[in-house]
Motif scaffolding. Structure first.
Motif, PDB file in Angstrom:
ATOM      1  N   ALA A 225       0.958  -1.255   0.135  1.00  0.00           N
ATOM      2  CA  ALA A 225      -0.019   0.017   0.185  1.00  0.00           C
ATOM      3  C   ALA A 225       0.915   1.314   0.021  1.00  0.00           C
ATOM      4  CB  ALA A 225      -1.016  -0.075   1.096  1.00  0.00           C
ATOM      5  N   ASN A 226       0.513   2.292  -0.452  1.00  0.00           N
ATOM      6  CA  ASN A 226       0.830   3.524  -0.675  1.00  0.00           C
ATOM      7  C   ASN A 226       1.145   4.181   0.767  1.00  0.00           C
ATOM      8  OD1 ASN A 226       1.688   3.161  -3.375  1.00  0.00           O
ATOM      9  ND2 ASN A 226       0.293   4.061  -4.317  1.00  0.00           N
ATOM     10  N   ASP A 227      -0.254   4.330   1.034  1.00  0.00           N
ATOM     11  CA  ASP A 227      -0.533   4.943   2.346  1.00  0.00           C
ATOM     12  C   ASP A 227      -0.816   3.742   3.430  1.00  0.00           C
ATOM     13  OD1 ASP A 227      -1.259   6.401   4.790  1.00  0.00           O
ATOM     14  OD2 ASP A 227      -2.562   7.720   3.489  1.00  0.00           O
ATOM     15  N   ARG A 228       0.138   3.314   4.037  1.00  0.00           N
ATOM     16  CA  ARG A 228       0.238   1.855   5.098  1.00  0.00           C
ATOM     17  C   ARG A 228      -0.810   2.553   6.200  1.00  0.00           C
ATOM     18  NH1 ARG A 228       5.331  -1.474   5.889  1.00  0.00           N
ATOM     19  NH2 ARG A 228       6.371  -1.082   3.805  1.00  0.00           N
ATOM     20  N   ALA A 229      -0.682   3.563   6.697  1.00  0.00           N
ATOM     21  CA  ALA A 229      -1.190   4.000   8.044  1.00  0.00           C
ATOM     22  C   ALA A 229      -2.793   3.997   7.671  1.00  0.00           C
ATOM     23  CB  ALA A 229      -0.961   5.123   8.493  1.00  0.00           C
ATOM     24  N   SER A 230      -3.086   4.758   6.554  1.00  0.00           N
ATOM     25  CA  SER A 230      -4.576   4.701   6.066  1.00  0.00           C
ATOM     26  C   SER A 230      -5.275   3.531   5.837  1.00  0.00           C
ATOM     27  CB  SER A 230      -4.874   5.517   4.978  1.00  0.00           C
ATOM     28  OG  SER A 230      -6.222   5.753   4.555  1.00  0.00           O
ATOM     29  N   VAL A 231      -4.553   2.594   5.253  1.00  0.00           N
ATOM     30  CA  VAL A 231      -5.080   1.180   4.862  1.00  0.00           C
ATOM     31  C   VAL A 231      -5.150   0.339   6.131  1.00  0.00           C
ATOM     32  CG1 VAL A 231      -4.615  -0.995   3.757  1.00  0.00           C
ATOM     33  CG2 VAL A 231      -4.253   1.210   2.589  1.00  0.00           C
ATOM     34  N   ILE A 232      -4.311   0.317   7.259  1.00  0.00           N
ATOM     35  CA  ILE A 232      -4.290  -0.392   8.286  1.00  0.00           C
ATOM     36  C   ILE A 232      -5.437   0.126   9.195  1.00  0.00           C
ATOM     37  CG2 ILE A 232      -3.153  -0.647  10.681  1.00  0.00           C
ATOM     38  CD1 ILE A 232      -0.699  -0.857   9.277  1.00  0.00           C
ATOM     39  N   ASN A 233      -5.671   1.541   9.143  1.00  0.00           N
ATOM     40  CA  ASN A 233      -7.061   1.906   9.936  1.00  0.00           C
ATOM     41  C   ASN A 233      -8.286   1.467   9.206  1.00  0.00           C
ATOM     42  OD1 ASN A 233      -8.258   4.100  11.844  1.00  0.00           O
ATOM     43  ND2 ASN A 233      -8.788   5.029  10.099  1.00  0.00           N
ATOM     44  N   SER A 234      -8.143   1.417   7.908  1.00  0.00           N
ATOM     45  CA  SER A 234      -9.457   0.882   7.151  1.00  0.00           C
ATOM     46  C   SER A 234      -9.590  -0.592   7.453  1.00  0.00           C
ATOM     47  CB  SER A 234      -9.401   1.026   5.935  1.00  0.00           C
ATOM     48  OG  SER A 234      -9.254   2.538   5.456  1.00  0.00           O
ATOM     49  N   ILE A 235      -8.457  -1.451   7.737  1.00  0.00           N
ATOM     50  CA  ILE A 235      -8.849  -2.697   8.143  1.00  0.00           C
ATOM     51  C   ILE A 235      -9.213  -2.931   9.508  1.00  0.00           C
ATOM     52  CG2 ILE A 235      -7.455  -4.990   8.369  1.00  0.00           C
ATOM     53  CD1 ILE A 235      -5.388  -3.979   6.273  1.00  0.00           C
ATOM     54  N   GLU A 236      -8.781  -2.052  10.295  1.00  0.00           N
ATOM     55  CA  GLU A 236      -9.153  -2.221  11.760  1.00  0.00           C
ATOM     56  C   GLU A 236     -10.841  -1.934  11.776  1.00  0.00           C
ATOM     57  OE1 GLU A 236      -6.319   0.317  13.537  1.00  0.00           O
ATOM     58  OE2 GLU A 236      -5.007  -1.566  14.063  1.00  0.00           O
ATOM     59  N   GLN A 237     -11.171  -0.765  11.119  1.00  0.00           N
ATOM     60  CA  GLN A 237     -12.359  -0.566  11.056  1.00  0.00           C
ATOM     61  C   GLN A 237     -13.513  -1.328  10.511  1.00  0.00           C
ATOM     62  OE1 GLN A 237     -13.257   3.323   9.159  1.00  0.00           O
ATOM     63  NE2 GLN A 237     -11.887   4.354  10.778  1.00  0.00           N
ATOM     64  N   ILE A 238     -13.111  -2.105   9.484  1.00  0.00           N
ATOM     65  CA  ILE A 238     -13.768  -3.163   8.756  1.00  0.00           C
ATOM     66  C   ILE A 238     -13.976  -4.449   9.808  1.00  0.00           C
ATOM     67  CG2 ILE A 238     -13.836  -4.692   6.942  1.00  0.00           C
ATOM     68  CD1 ILE A 238     -12.575  -2.543   5.158  1.00  0.00           C
ATOM     69  N   SER A 239     -12.877  -4.715  10.612  1.00  0.00           N
ATOM     70  CA  SER A 239     -12.782  -5.751  11.431  1.00  0.00           C
ATOM     71  C   SER A 239     -13.709  -5.662  12.527  1.00  0.00           C
ATOM     72  CB  SER A 239     -11.077  -6.050  11.768  1.00  0.00           C
ATOM     73  OG  SER A 239     -10.344  -6.590  10.831  1.00  0.00           O
ATOM     74  N   ASN A 240     -13.547  -4.402  12.955  1.00  0.00           N
ATOM     75  CA  ASN A 240     -14.538  -4.238  14.220  1.00  0.00           C
ATOM     76  C   ASN A 240     -16.179  -4.059  14.009  1.00  0.00           C
ATOM     77  OD1 ASN A 240     -12.122  -3.760  16.074  1.00  0.00           O
ATOM     78  ND2 ASN A 240     -11.998  -1.678  15.514  1.00  0.00           N
ATOM     79  N   LYS A 241     -16.210  -3.549  12.703  1.00  0.00           N
ATOM     80  CA  LYS A 241     -17.711  -3.531  12.051  1.00  0.00           C
ATOM     81  C   LYS A 241     -18.054  -4.890  12.054  1.00  0.00           C
ATOM     82  CE  LYS A 241     -18.632  -2.848   8.024  1.00  0.00           C
ATOM     83  NZ  LYS A 241     -18.580  -2.311   6.661  1.00  0.00           N
ATOM     84  N   ASN A 242     -17.260  -5.808  11.603  1.00  0.00           N
ATOM     85  CA  ASN A 242     -18.017  -7.087  11.275  1.00  0.00           C
ATOM     86  C   ASN A 242     -17.593  -8.217  12.570  1.00  0.00           C
ATOM     87  OD1 ASN A 242     -18.728  -7.365   8.267  1.00  0.00           O
ATOM     88  ND2 ASN A 242     -16.887  -6.222   8.067  1.00  0.00           N
ATOM     89  N   LYS A 243     -17.085  -7.881  13.500  1.00  0.00           N
ATOM     90  CA  LYS A 243     -16.544  -8.428  14.507  1.00  0.00           C
ATOM     91  C   LYS A 243     -15.809  -9.449  14.295  1.00  0.00           C
ATOM     92  CE  LYS A 243     -20.531  -7.503  17.715  1.00  0.00           C
ATOM     93  NZ  LYS A 243     -21.101  -6.359  16.736  1.00  0.00           N
ATOM     94  N   PHE A 244     -14.714  -9.426  13.479  1.00  0.00           N
ATOM     95  CA  PHE A 244     -13.697 -10.248  13.045  1.00  0.00           C
ATOM     96  C   PHE A 244     -12.534 -10.395  13.987  1.00  0.00           C
ATOM     97  CE2 PHE A 244     -14.992  -9.852   8.085  1.00  0.00           C
ATOM     98  CZ  PHE A 244     -16.216 -10.504   8.593  1.00  0.00           C
ATOM     99  N   ASP A 245     -12.015 -11.458  14.373  1.00  0.00           N
ATOM    100  CA  ASP A 245     -10.885 -11.571  14.947  1.00  0.00           C
ATOM    101  C   ASP A 245      -9.592 -11.394  14.080  1.00  0.00           C
ATOM    102  OD1 ASP A 245      -8.534 -12.032  16.852  1.00  0.00           O
ATOM    103  OD2 ASP A 245      -9.396 -13.877  17.444  1.00  0.00           O
ATOM    104  N   VAL A 246      -8.971 -10.248  14.145  1.00  0.00           N
ATOM    105  CA  VAL A 246      -7.959  -9.838  13.274  1.00  0.00           C
ATOM    106  C   VAL A 246      -6.653  -9.353  13.716  1.00  0.00           C
ATOM    107  CG1 VAL A 246      -7.351  -8.464  11.182  1.00  0.00           C
ATOM    108  CG2 VAL A 246      -9.591  -9.460  11.297  1.00  0.00           C
TER     109      VAL A 246
END
Length: 463
Positions: A225-246
């Motif tokens: 990813a070009n913007d790692r921090a932004s992508v990691i933040n998106s991954i964490e938000q999607i995980s929390n929303k879906n209640k995934f263990d990530v």
């Protein structure tokens, strides 16, 4: 009853014989001359035939692949099919895995329940019939398999050389009677990825699961990813929303995503939590530009999602005997060039392979997937009024005083490998299943109870 009394007379010898064979470590190993599945399995087969010979039976060894003990006369025979090979013992045993020690009324050891204990029990059940000189019109064979845990190739060897039984059972399942086993397919769904991942987020790999017939409990993806921090933040938000263990971390030049699920058997995928399904849902919600890998992910999320019965895929088959089709995504291997899914689909007992595969093939045309390495086991199904089912039902109800509820399962038993056979015991309803686990055991009382049931069953089928 005469049969039951005779079982009581011979029970000590039966228990000692079971202990003798449990003490042999019969895990499949390197092939040797005359020993196609290794030294340990060969020793177990020799011991089983030795025991059978001492009990007065005619014995045959088919080149180390399979052996049998036979009693009686007649053109046709009743077959009782069991296996002497075992899975590796693993760790965590309270008592020695090949000690056959008896503690608190239970014999512990690998193979006590699956399947050495039960098949030696049937040998003694046949001895009861022989000793009592009960009149039978068919021969009876106790067939000792040696490769059930690794593909059942020994039964093909037997089937190529021997006539099939007219009726019979395998003591390698559950009571009362398993009269239906779903059709099982295992295969890879494969596609070349020509239009590569590009843009701000690039998928470098996705890896999850180990085998088609297990719900994967872990899946990992590597992203650039070009913007790692932004992508990691998106991954964490999607995980929390879906209640995934990530778990997500930066490593070298990649973002590594690890998703945890819950494993389950491929025949019951609804009992697990599929890590591959979660990973594809997560990746599908990231802003990744169109490419072949994203087309696969979108296809997967539309037509599989979190469904385990093939509903979205168009393969939602069902019957009253065995319930719904099961659809398990056991593994994924995705690189920048290719993707492969390991699938395990099990279809209802009264339906056909084409009922499932015709709509399946129609669906995968959308992305030009290819099917590779197809392995197919046809369903096993005996109607309730089949003579085999009626006879075993009668015996079970007379011997236990309980109604013989017929079982249809998603898993496969040894019964599928030989004609005119169903799984009949040795596990009683409500009893824990310890097969393949540390501290596998069988109750001594259940050995004796099984011997009585099996003696009555053999006589009923052969008289």
């Amino acid at each position: 009853m005469e049969i039951d009394s005779k079982v009581e007379e011979i029970k000590e010898d039966m228990i000692k014989s079971i202990q003798e064979i449990i003490k042999i470590r019969s895990v499949s190993d390197e092939e040797k001359p005359g020993k196609p599945f290794g030294e340990g399995v060969s020793k177990a087969l020799d011991k089983a035939l030795e025991i059978a010979g001492k009990l007065g039976f005619k014995t045959t060894n088919l080149d180390g692949y399979v052996g049998y003990a036979e009693y009686g006369k007649g053109k046709d025979y009743v077959g009782v099919l069991g296996h002497l090979d075992v899975v590796p013992e693993g760790k965590g045993w309270k008592y020695p895995p090949y000690g056959a020690e008896i503690h608190d009324g239970k014999m512990y050891g690998r193979g006590t329940m699956d399947d050495k204990g039960p098949i030696i029990t049937t040998l003694y059940s046949l001895k009861v019939i022989k000793d009592l000189k009960l009149p039978i019109s068919k021969r009876v064979r106790i067939i000792f398999g040696t490769n059930e845990e690794n593909g059942c190739s020994e039964i093909q060897y037997y089937n190529d050389r021997e006539k099939q039984p007219v009726l019979g059972f395998t003591p390698d399942g559950n009571y009362p009677i398993i009269y239906g086993e779903k059709g099982i397919t295992t295969f890879n769904l494969v596609k070349e990825l020509n239009k590569k991942s590009h843009g701000d987020i690039v998928i470098k790999y996705v890896e999850g699961g180990e085998r088609a017939n297990v719900v994967p409990n872990y899946c990992e993806a590597g992203l650039k990813a070009n913007d790692r921090a932004s992508v990691i933040n998106s991954i964490e938000q999607i995980s929390n929303k879906n209640k995934f263990d990530v778990k997500v971390e930066s490593k070298d030049d990649l973002i590594i995503i690890g998703v945890k699920g819950l494993a389950a058997h491929g025949s019951t995928p609804e009992l697990g939590k599929n890590a591959v399904m979660q990973m594809f849902k997560l990746l599908g919600e990231l802003k990744i530009e169109k490419c072949d890998s994203m087309s696969v992910i979108d296809f997967f999320n539309r037509y599989v999602g979190f469904e385990t019965d093939g509903k979205f895929f168009g393969t939602a088959l069902e019957d009253k005997e065995s319930g719904k089709l099961t659809f398990n995504v056991g593994a994924v291997h995705m690189s920048e060039d290719k993707v492969s899914f390991a699938l395990n689909l099990r279809y209802p007992v009264t339906l056909k392979y084409d009922d499932m595969m015709n709509p399946f093939k129609k669906r995968i045309k959308e992305l030009d997937f290819k099917i590779e390495d197809m392995v197919h086991q046809k369903p096993l199904f005996f109607p309730e009024n089949h003579p085999l089912i009626k006879k075993l039902k009668k015996v079970y109800e007379e011997q236990t005083g309980e109604k013989a509820e017929l079982l249809a399962i998603g898993g496969g038993t040894y019964a599928k490998d030989m004609d005119n056979i169903v799984a009949f015991g040795p596990i009683f309803p409500g009893e824990p299943e310890t097969i393949h686990n540390a501290n596998e055991y069988i109750k001594i009382d259940d050995i004796i109870k099984n011997a009585k049931i099996y003696a009555h069953a053999i006589y009923e089928l052969a008289k």
